[in-house]
Design a protein around this motif. Structure first.
Motif, mmCIF file in Angstrom:
data_model
loop_
_atom_site.group_PDB
_atom_site.id
_atom_site.type_symbol
_atom_site.label_atom_id
_atom_site.label_comp_id
_atom_site.label_asym_id
_atom_site.label_seq_id
_atom_site.Cartn_x
_atom_site.Cartn_y
_atom_site.Cartn_z
ATOM 1 N N UNK A 218 -18.904 48.884 -17.725
ATOM 2 C CA UNK A 218 -19.307 50.235 -17.369
ATOM 3 C C UNK A 218 -18.496 51.252 -18.177
ATOM 4 N N UNK A 219 -18.831 52.504 -18.061
ATOM 5 C CA UNK A 219 -18.153 53.662 -18.650
ATOM 6 C C UNK A 219 -18.904 54.177 -19.869
ATOM 7 N N UNK A 220 -18.663 55.423 -20.205
ATOM 8 C CA UNK A 220 -19.326 56.066 -21.335
ATOM 9 C C UNK A 220 -18.893 55.469 -22.661
ATOM 10 N N UNK A 221 -17.797 54.728 -22.666
ATOM 11 C CA UNK A 221 -17.311 54.104 -23.899
ATOM 12 C C UNK A 221 -17.733 52.640 -24.015
ATOM 13 N N UNK A 222 -18.518 52.158 -23.094
ATOM 14 C CA UNK A 222 -18.972 50.765 -23.140
ATOM 15 C C UNK A 222 -20.071 50.617 -24.191
ATOM 16 N N UNK A 223 -20.541 49.390 -24.377
ATOM 17 C CA UNK A 223 -21.624 49.154 -25.329
ATOM 18 C C UNK A 223 -22.876 49.912 -24.919
ATOM 19 N N UNK A 225 -23.009 52.489 -22.787
ATOM 20 C CA UNK A 225 -22.734 53.912 -22.709
ATOM 21 C C UNK A 225 -22.507 54.563 -24.055
ATOM 22 N N UNK A 226 -21.806 53.866 -24.953
ATOM 23 C CA UNK A 226 -21.445 54.453 -26.234
ATOM 24 C C UNK A 226 -22.412 54.158 -27.352
ATOM 25 N N UNK A 227 -23.177 53.054 -27.248
ATOM 26 C CA UNK A 227 -24.120 52.674 -28.303
ATOM 27 C C UNK A 227 -25.448 52.230 -27.685
ATOM 28 N N UNK A 228 -26.088 53.094 -26.884
ATOM 29 C CA UNK A 228 -27.297 52.684 -26.162
ATOM 30 C C UNK A 228 -28.450 52.291 -27.072
#
Length: 417
Positions: A218-223, A225-228
């Motif tokens: 999870x999180x905006x920096x995850x795969x 979150x960060x590379x949708x």
């Protein structure tokens, strides 16, 4: 004891005593604030099966910021689920938790287990004001262990000797409660290796196909979150005649955004014939079966590397890693996902260049007691229960269940039309 109207009849409730079939059981409460904790506690509960001296009950803590779907998930286990207002007015012989949330409100000896790779996290704190590059101590901070001047848990399960040393630094008064037991999840992964072919068959991997597991925490920096946009690239660049792609997403993603939304976001990926695993279980079998894993700074990527599976790491998650952490070190050895290069080529290169010796240290960082977690955890549980361990059941770490991918986004629509 004053019992309010609406209490569930269960051992520990004196008004239920006359209805009991088995008397004198020790009552074990399992506290599940979120699905991630529940999946780890499920492994611990396997160590208690068959003991007629125990009654296991469950609860979902009442919190101002509760996670969606957790109570439904817990009820799916088929156990007695107690309302939180009842739990905080009872006493239990043991409280099992894989999170520190609300456990200070429960009466009884609390045993806390990690719900990821170890207690000390690689991810930086998500709270505002924390600067990048500051080492995270999530899981072993004094603010979690001590409440109103007392150490809350009666037992803390650690996976590694280094965590015990970390505990001495941040909260020395909690050291007597801690025991290094190793990692039950890792031990189950190792026990599952002989069943790799069965897992591949269950995941629909045909002969000659390469199985790629895509994992996002999870999180905006995850795969995710960060590379949708990566998932659309997978749909276009990893053809089903050569690849079987299976995605595992962190339970927090499902809880926060909902199953419908997750499947909607991945509609193109699913329509291309790729698979999505449910949040409850399946990722472990997929990692054992995988030829390669594309992931981020989540636990799945670390466990894959510890098993010797080639990994490619998301670039977006680098900014969310604590300096010197396990995932930061793993990133230094692993190829990074490159948006400018074909995914197919990057997967093939990672597999061809993979060097088991180069990654051999990862398993040593995951656990200090390989293969011993089941026995050591059960010993600690029964010590807190003040019961002798059952002699007839030797604690072992068994293989994980066969994976069951979810139905595709449009499965059944064509037939209905």
């Amino acid at each position: 004891m004053c019992v309010s109207q609406g209490w569930v009849k269960t051992p520990g409730n004196p008004f239920a005593d006359r209805w009991l079939t088995r008397e004198g059981c020790r009552t074990v409460l399992v506290v599940v604030p979120h699905m991630t904790a529940g999946t780890r506690l499920a492994d611990l509960l396997l160590l208690l099966s068959g003991d007629h001296r125990l009654q296991i009950v469950f609860t979902v803590p009442a919190m101002a910021d509760a996670w969606h779907g957790v109570e439904q998930y817990v009820r799916g286990w088929g156990g007695v689920v107690l309302p939180w207002e009842q739990v905080v007015r009872m006493r239990f012989d043991l409280v099992l938790a894989a999170s520190f949330q609300e456990v200070h409100r429960v009466s009884g000896p609390v045993l806390v287990s990690p719900h990821g790779v170890g207690m000390v996290k690689s991810r930086l704190s998500p709270w505002d004001g924390v600067q990048e590059g500051v080492r995270a101590v999530s899981g072993l901070g004094r603010e979690l262990l001590v409440r109103d001047g007392r150490v809350v848990p009666a037992g803390v399960l650690l996976t590694h000797d280094a965590e015990l040393e970390r505990l001495r630094e941040v909260c020395p008064e909690a050291v007597p409660t801690a025991v290094v037991v190793g990692d039950p999840c890792y031990d189950r992964l190792v026990a599952s290796l002989p069943f790799r072919a069965r897992y591949r068959h269950a995941l629909g991997v045909l002969e000659g196909r390469t199985l790629v597991v895509v994992s996002s925490t999870w999180s905006r920096h995850s795969l995710l979150g960060g590379e949708p946009e990566f998932f659309a690239r997978v749909a276009a660049e990893l053809p089903a005649d050569r690849y079987r792609v299976v995605t595992a997403l962190h339970p927090n993603i499902w809880s926060l955004h909902g199953s419908w939304q997750v499947r909607s976001w991945l509609a193109d990926y699913l329509d291309a014939g790729h698979a999505l695993l449910p949040p409850e279980e399946g990722w472990r079998a997929a990692v054992v079966a995988a030829d390669a894993v594309i992931g981020d700074h989540g636990s799945v990527t670390v466990y894959a590397a510890a098993l010797g599976v080639p990994v490619v790491m998301s670039s977006a998650s680098a900014r969310d890693e604590a300096s010197g952490s396990l995932t930061a070190r793993l990133r230094g050895l692993s190829p990074r996902l490159d948006d400018a290069r074909p995914v197919d080529l990057q997967v093939r290169e990672a597999i061809a260049a993979h060097d088991l010796e180069r990654y051999s240290w990862v398993a040593g960082r995951v656990t200090s007691r390989p293969g011993r977690a089941a026995a050591l955890v059960r010993r600690r549980i029964y010590s807190l229960l003040r019961l002798e361990e059952p002699e007839r059941r030797t604690p072992v770490s068994g293989p994980v269940p066969l994976p069951v991918p979810m139905a595709g986004w449009n499965d059944g629509v064509d037939e209905a039309c």
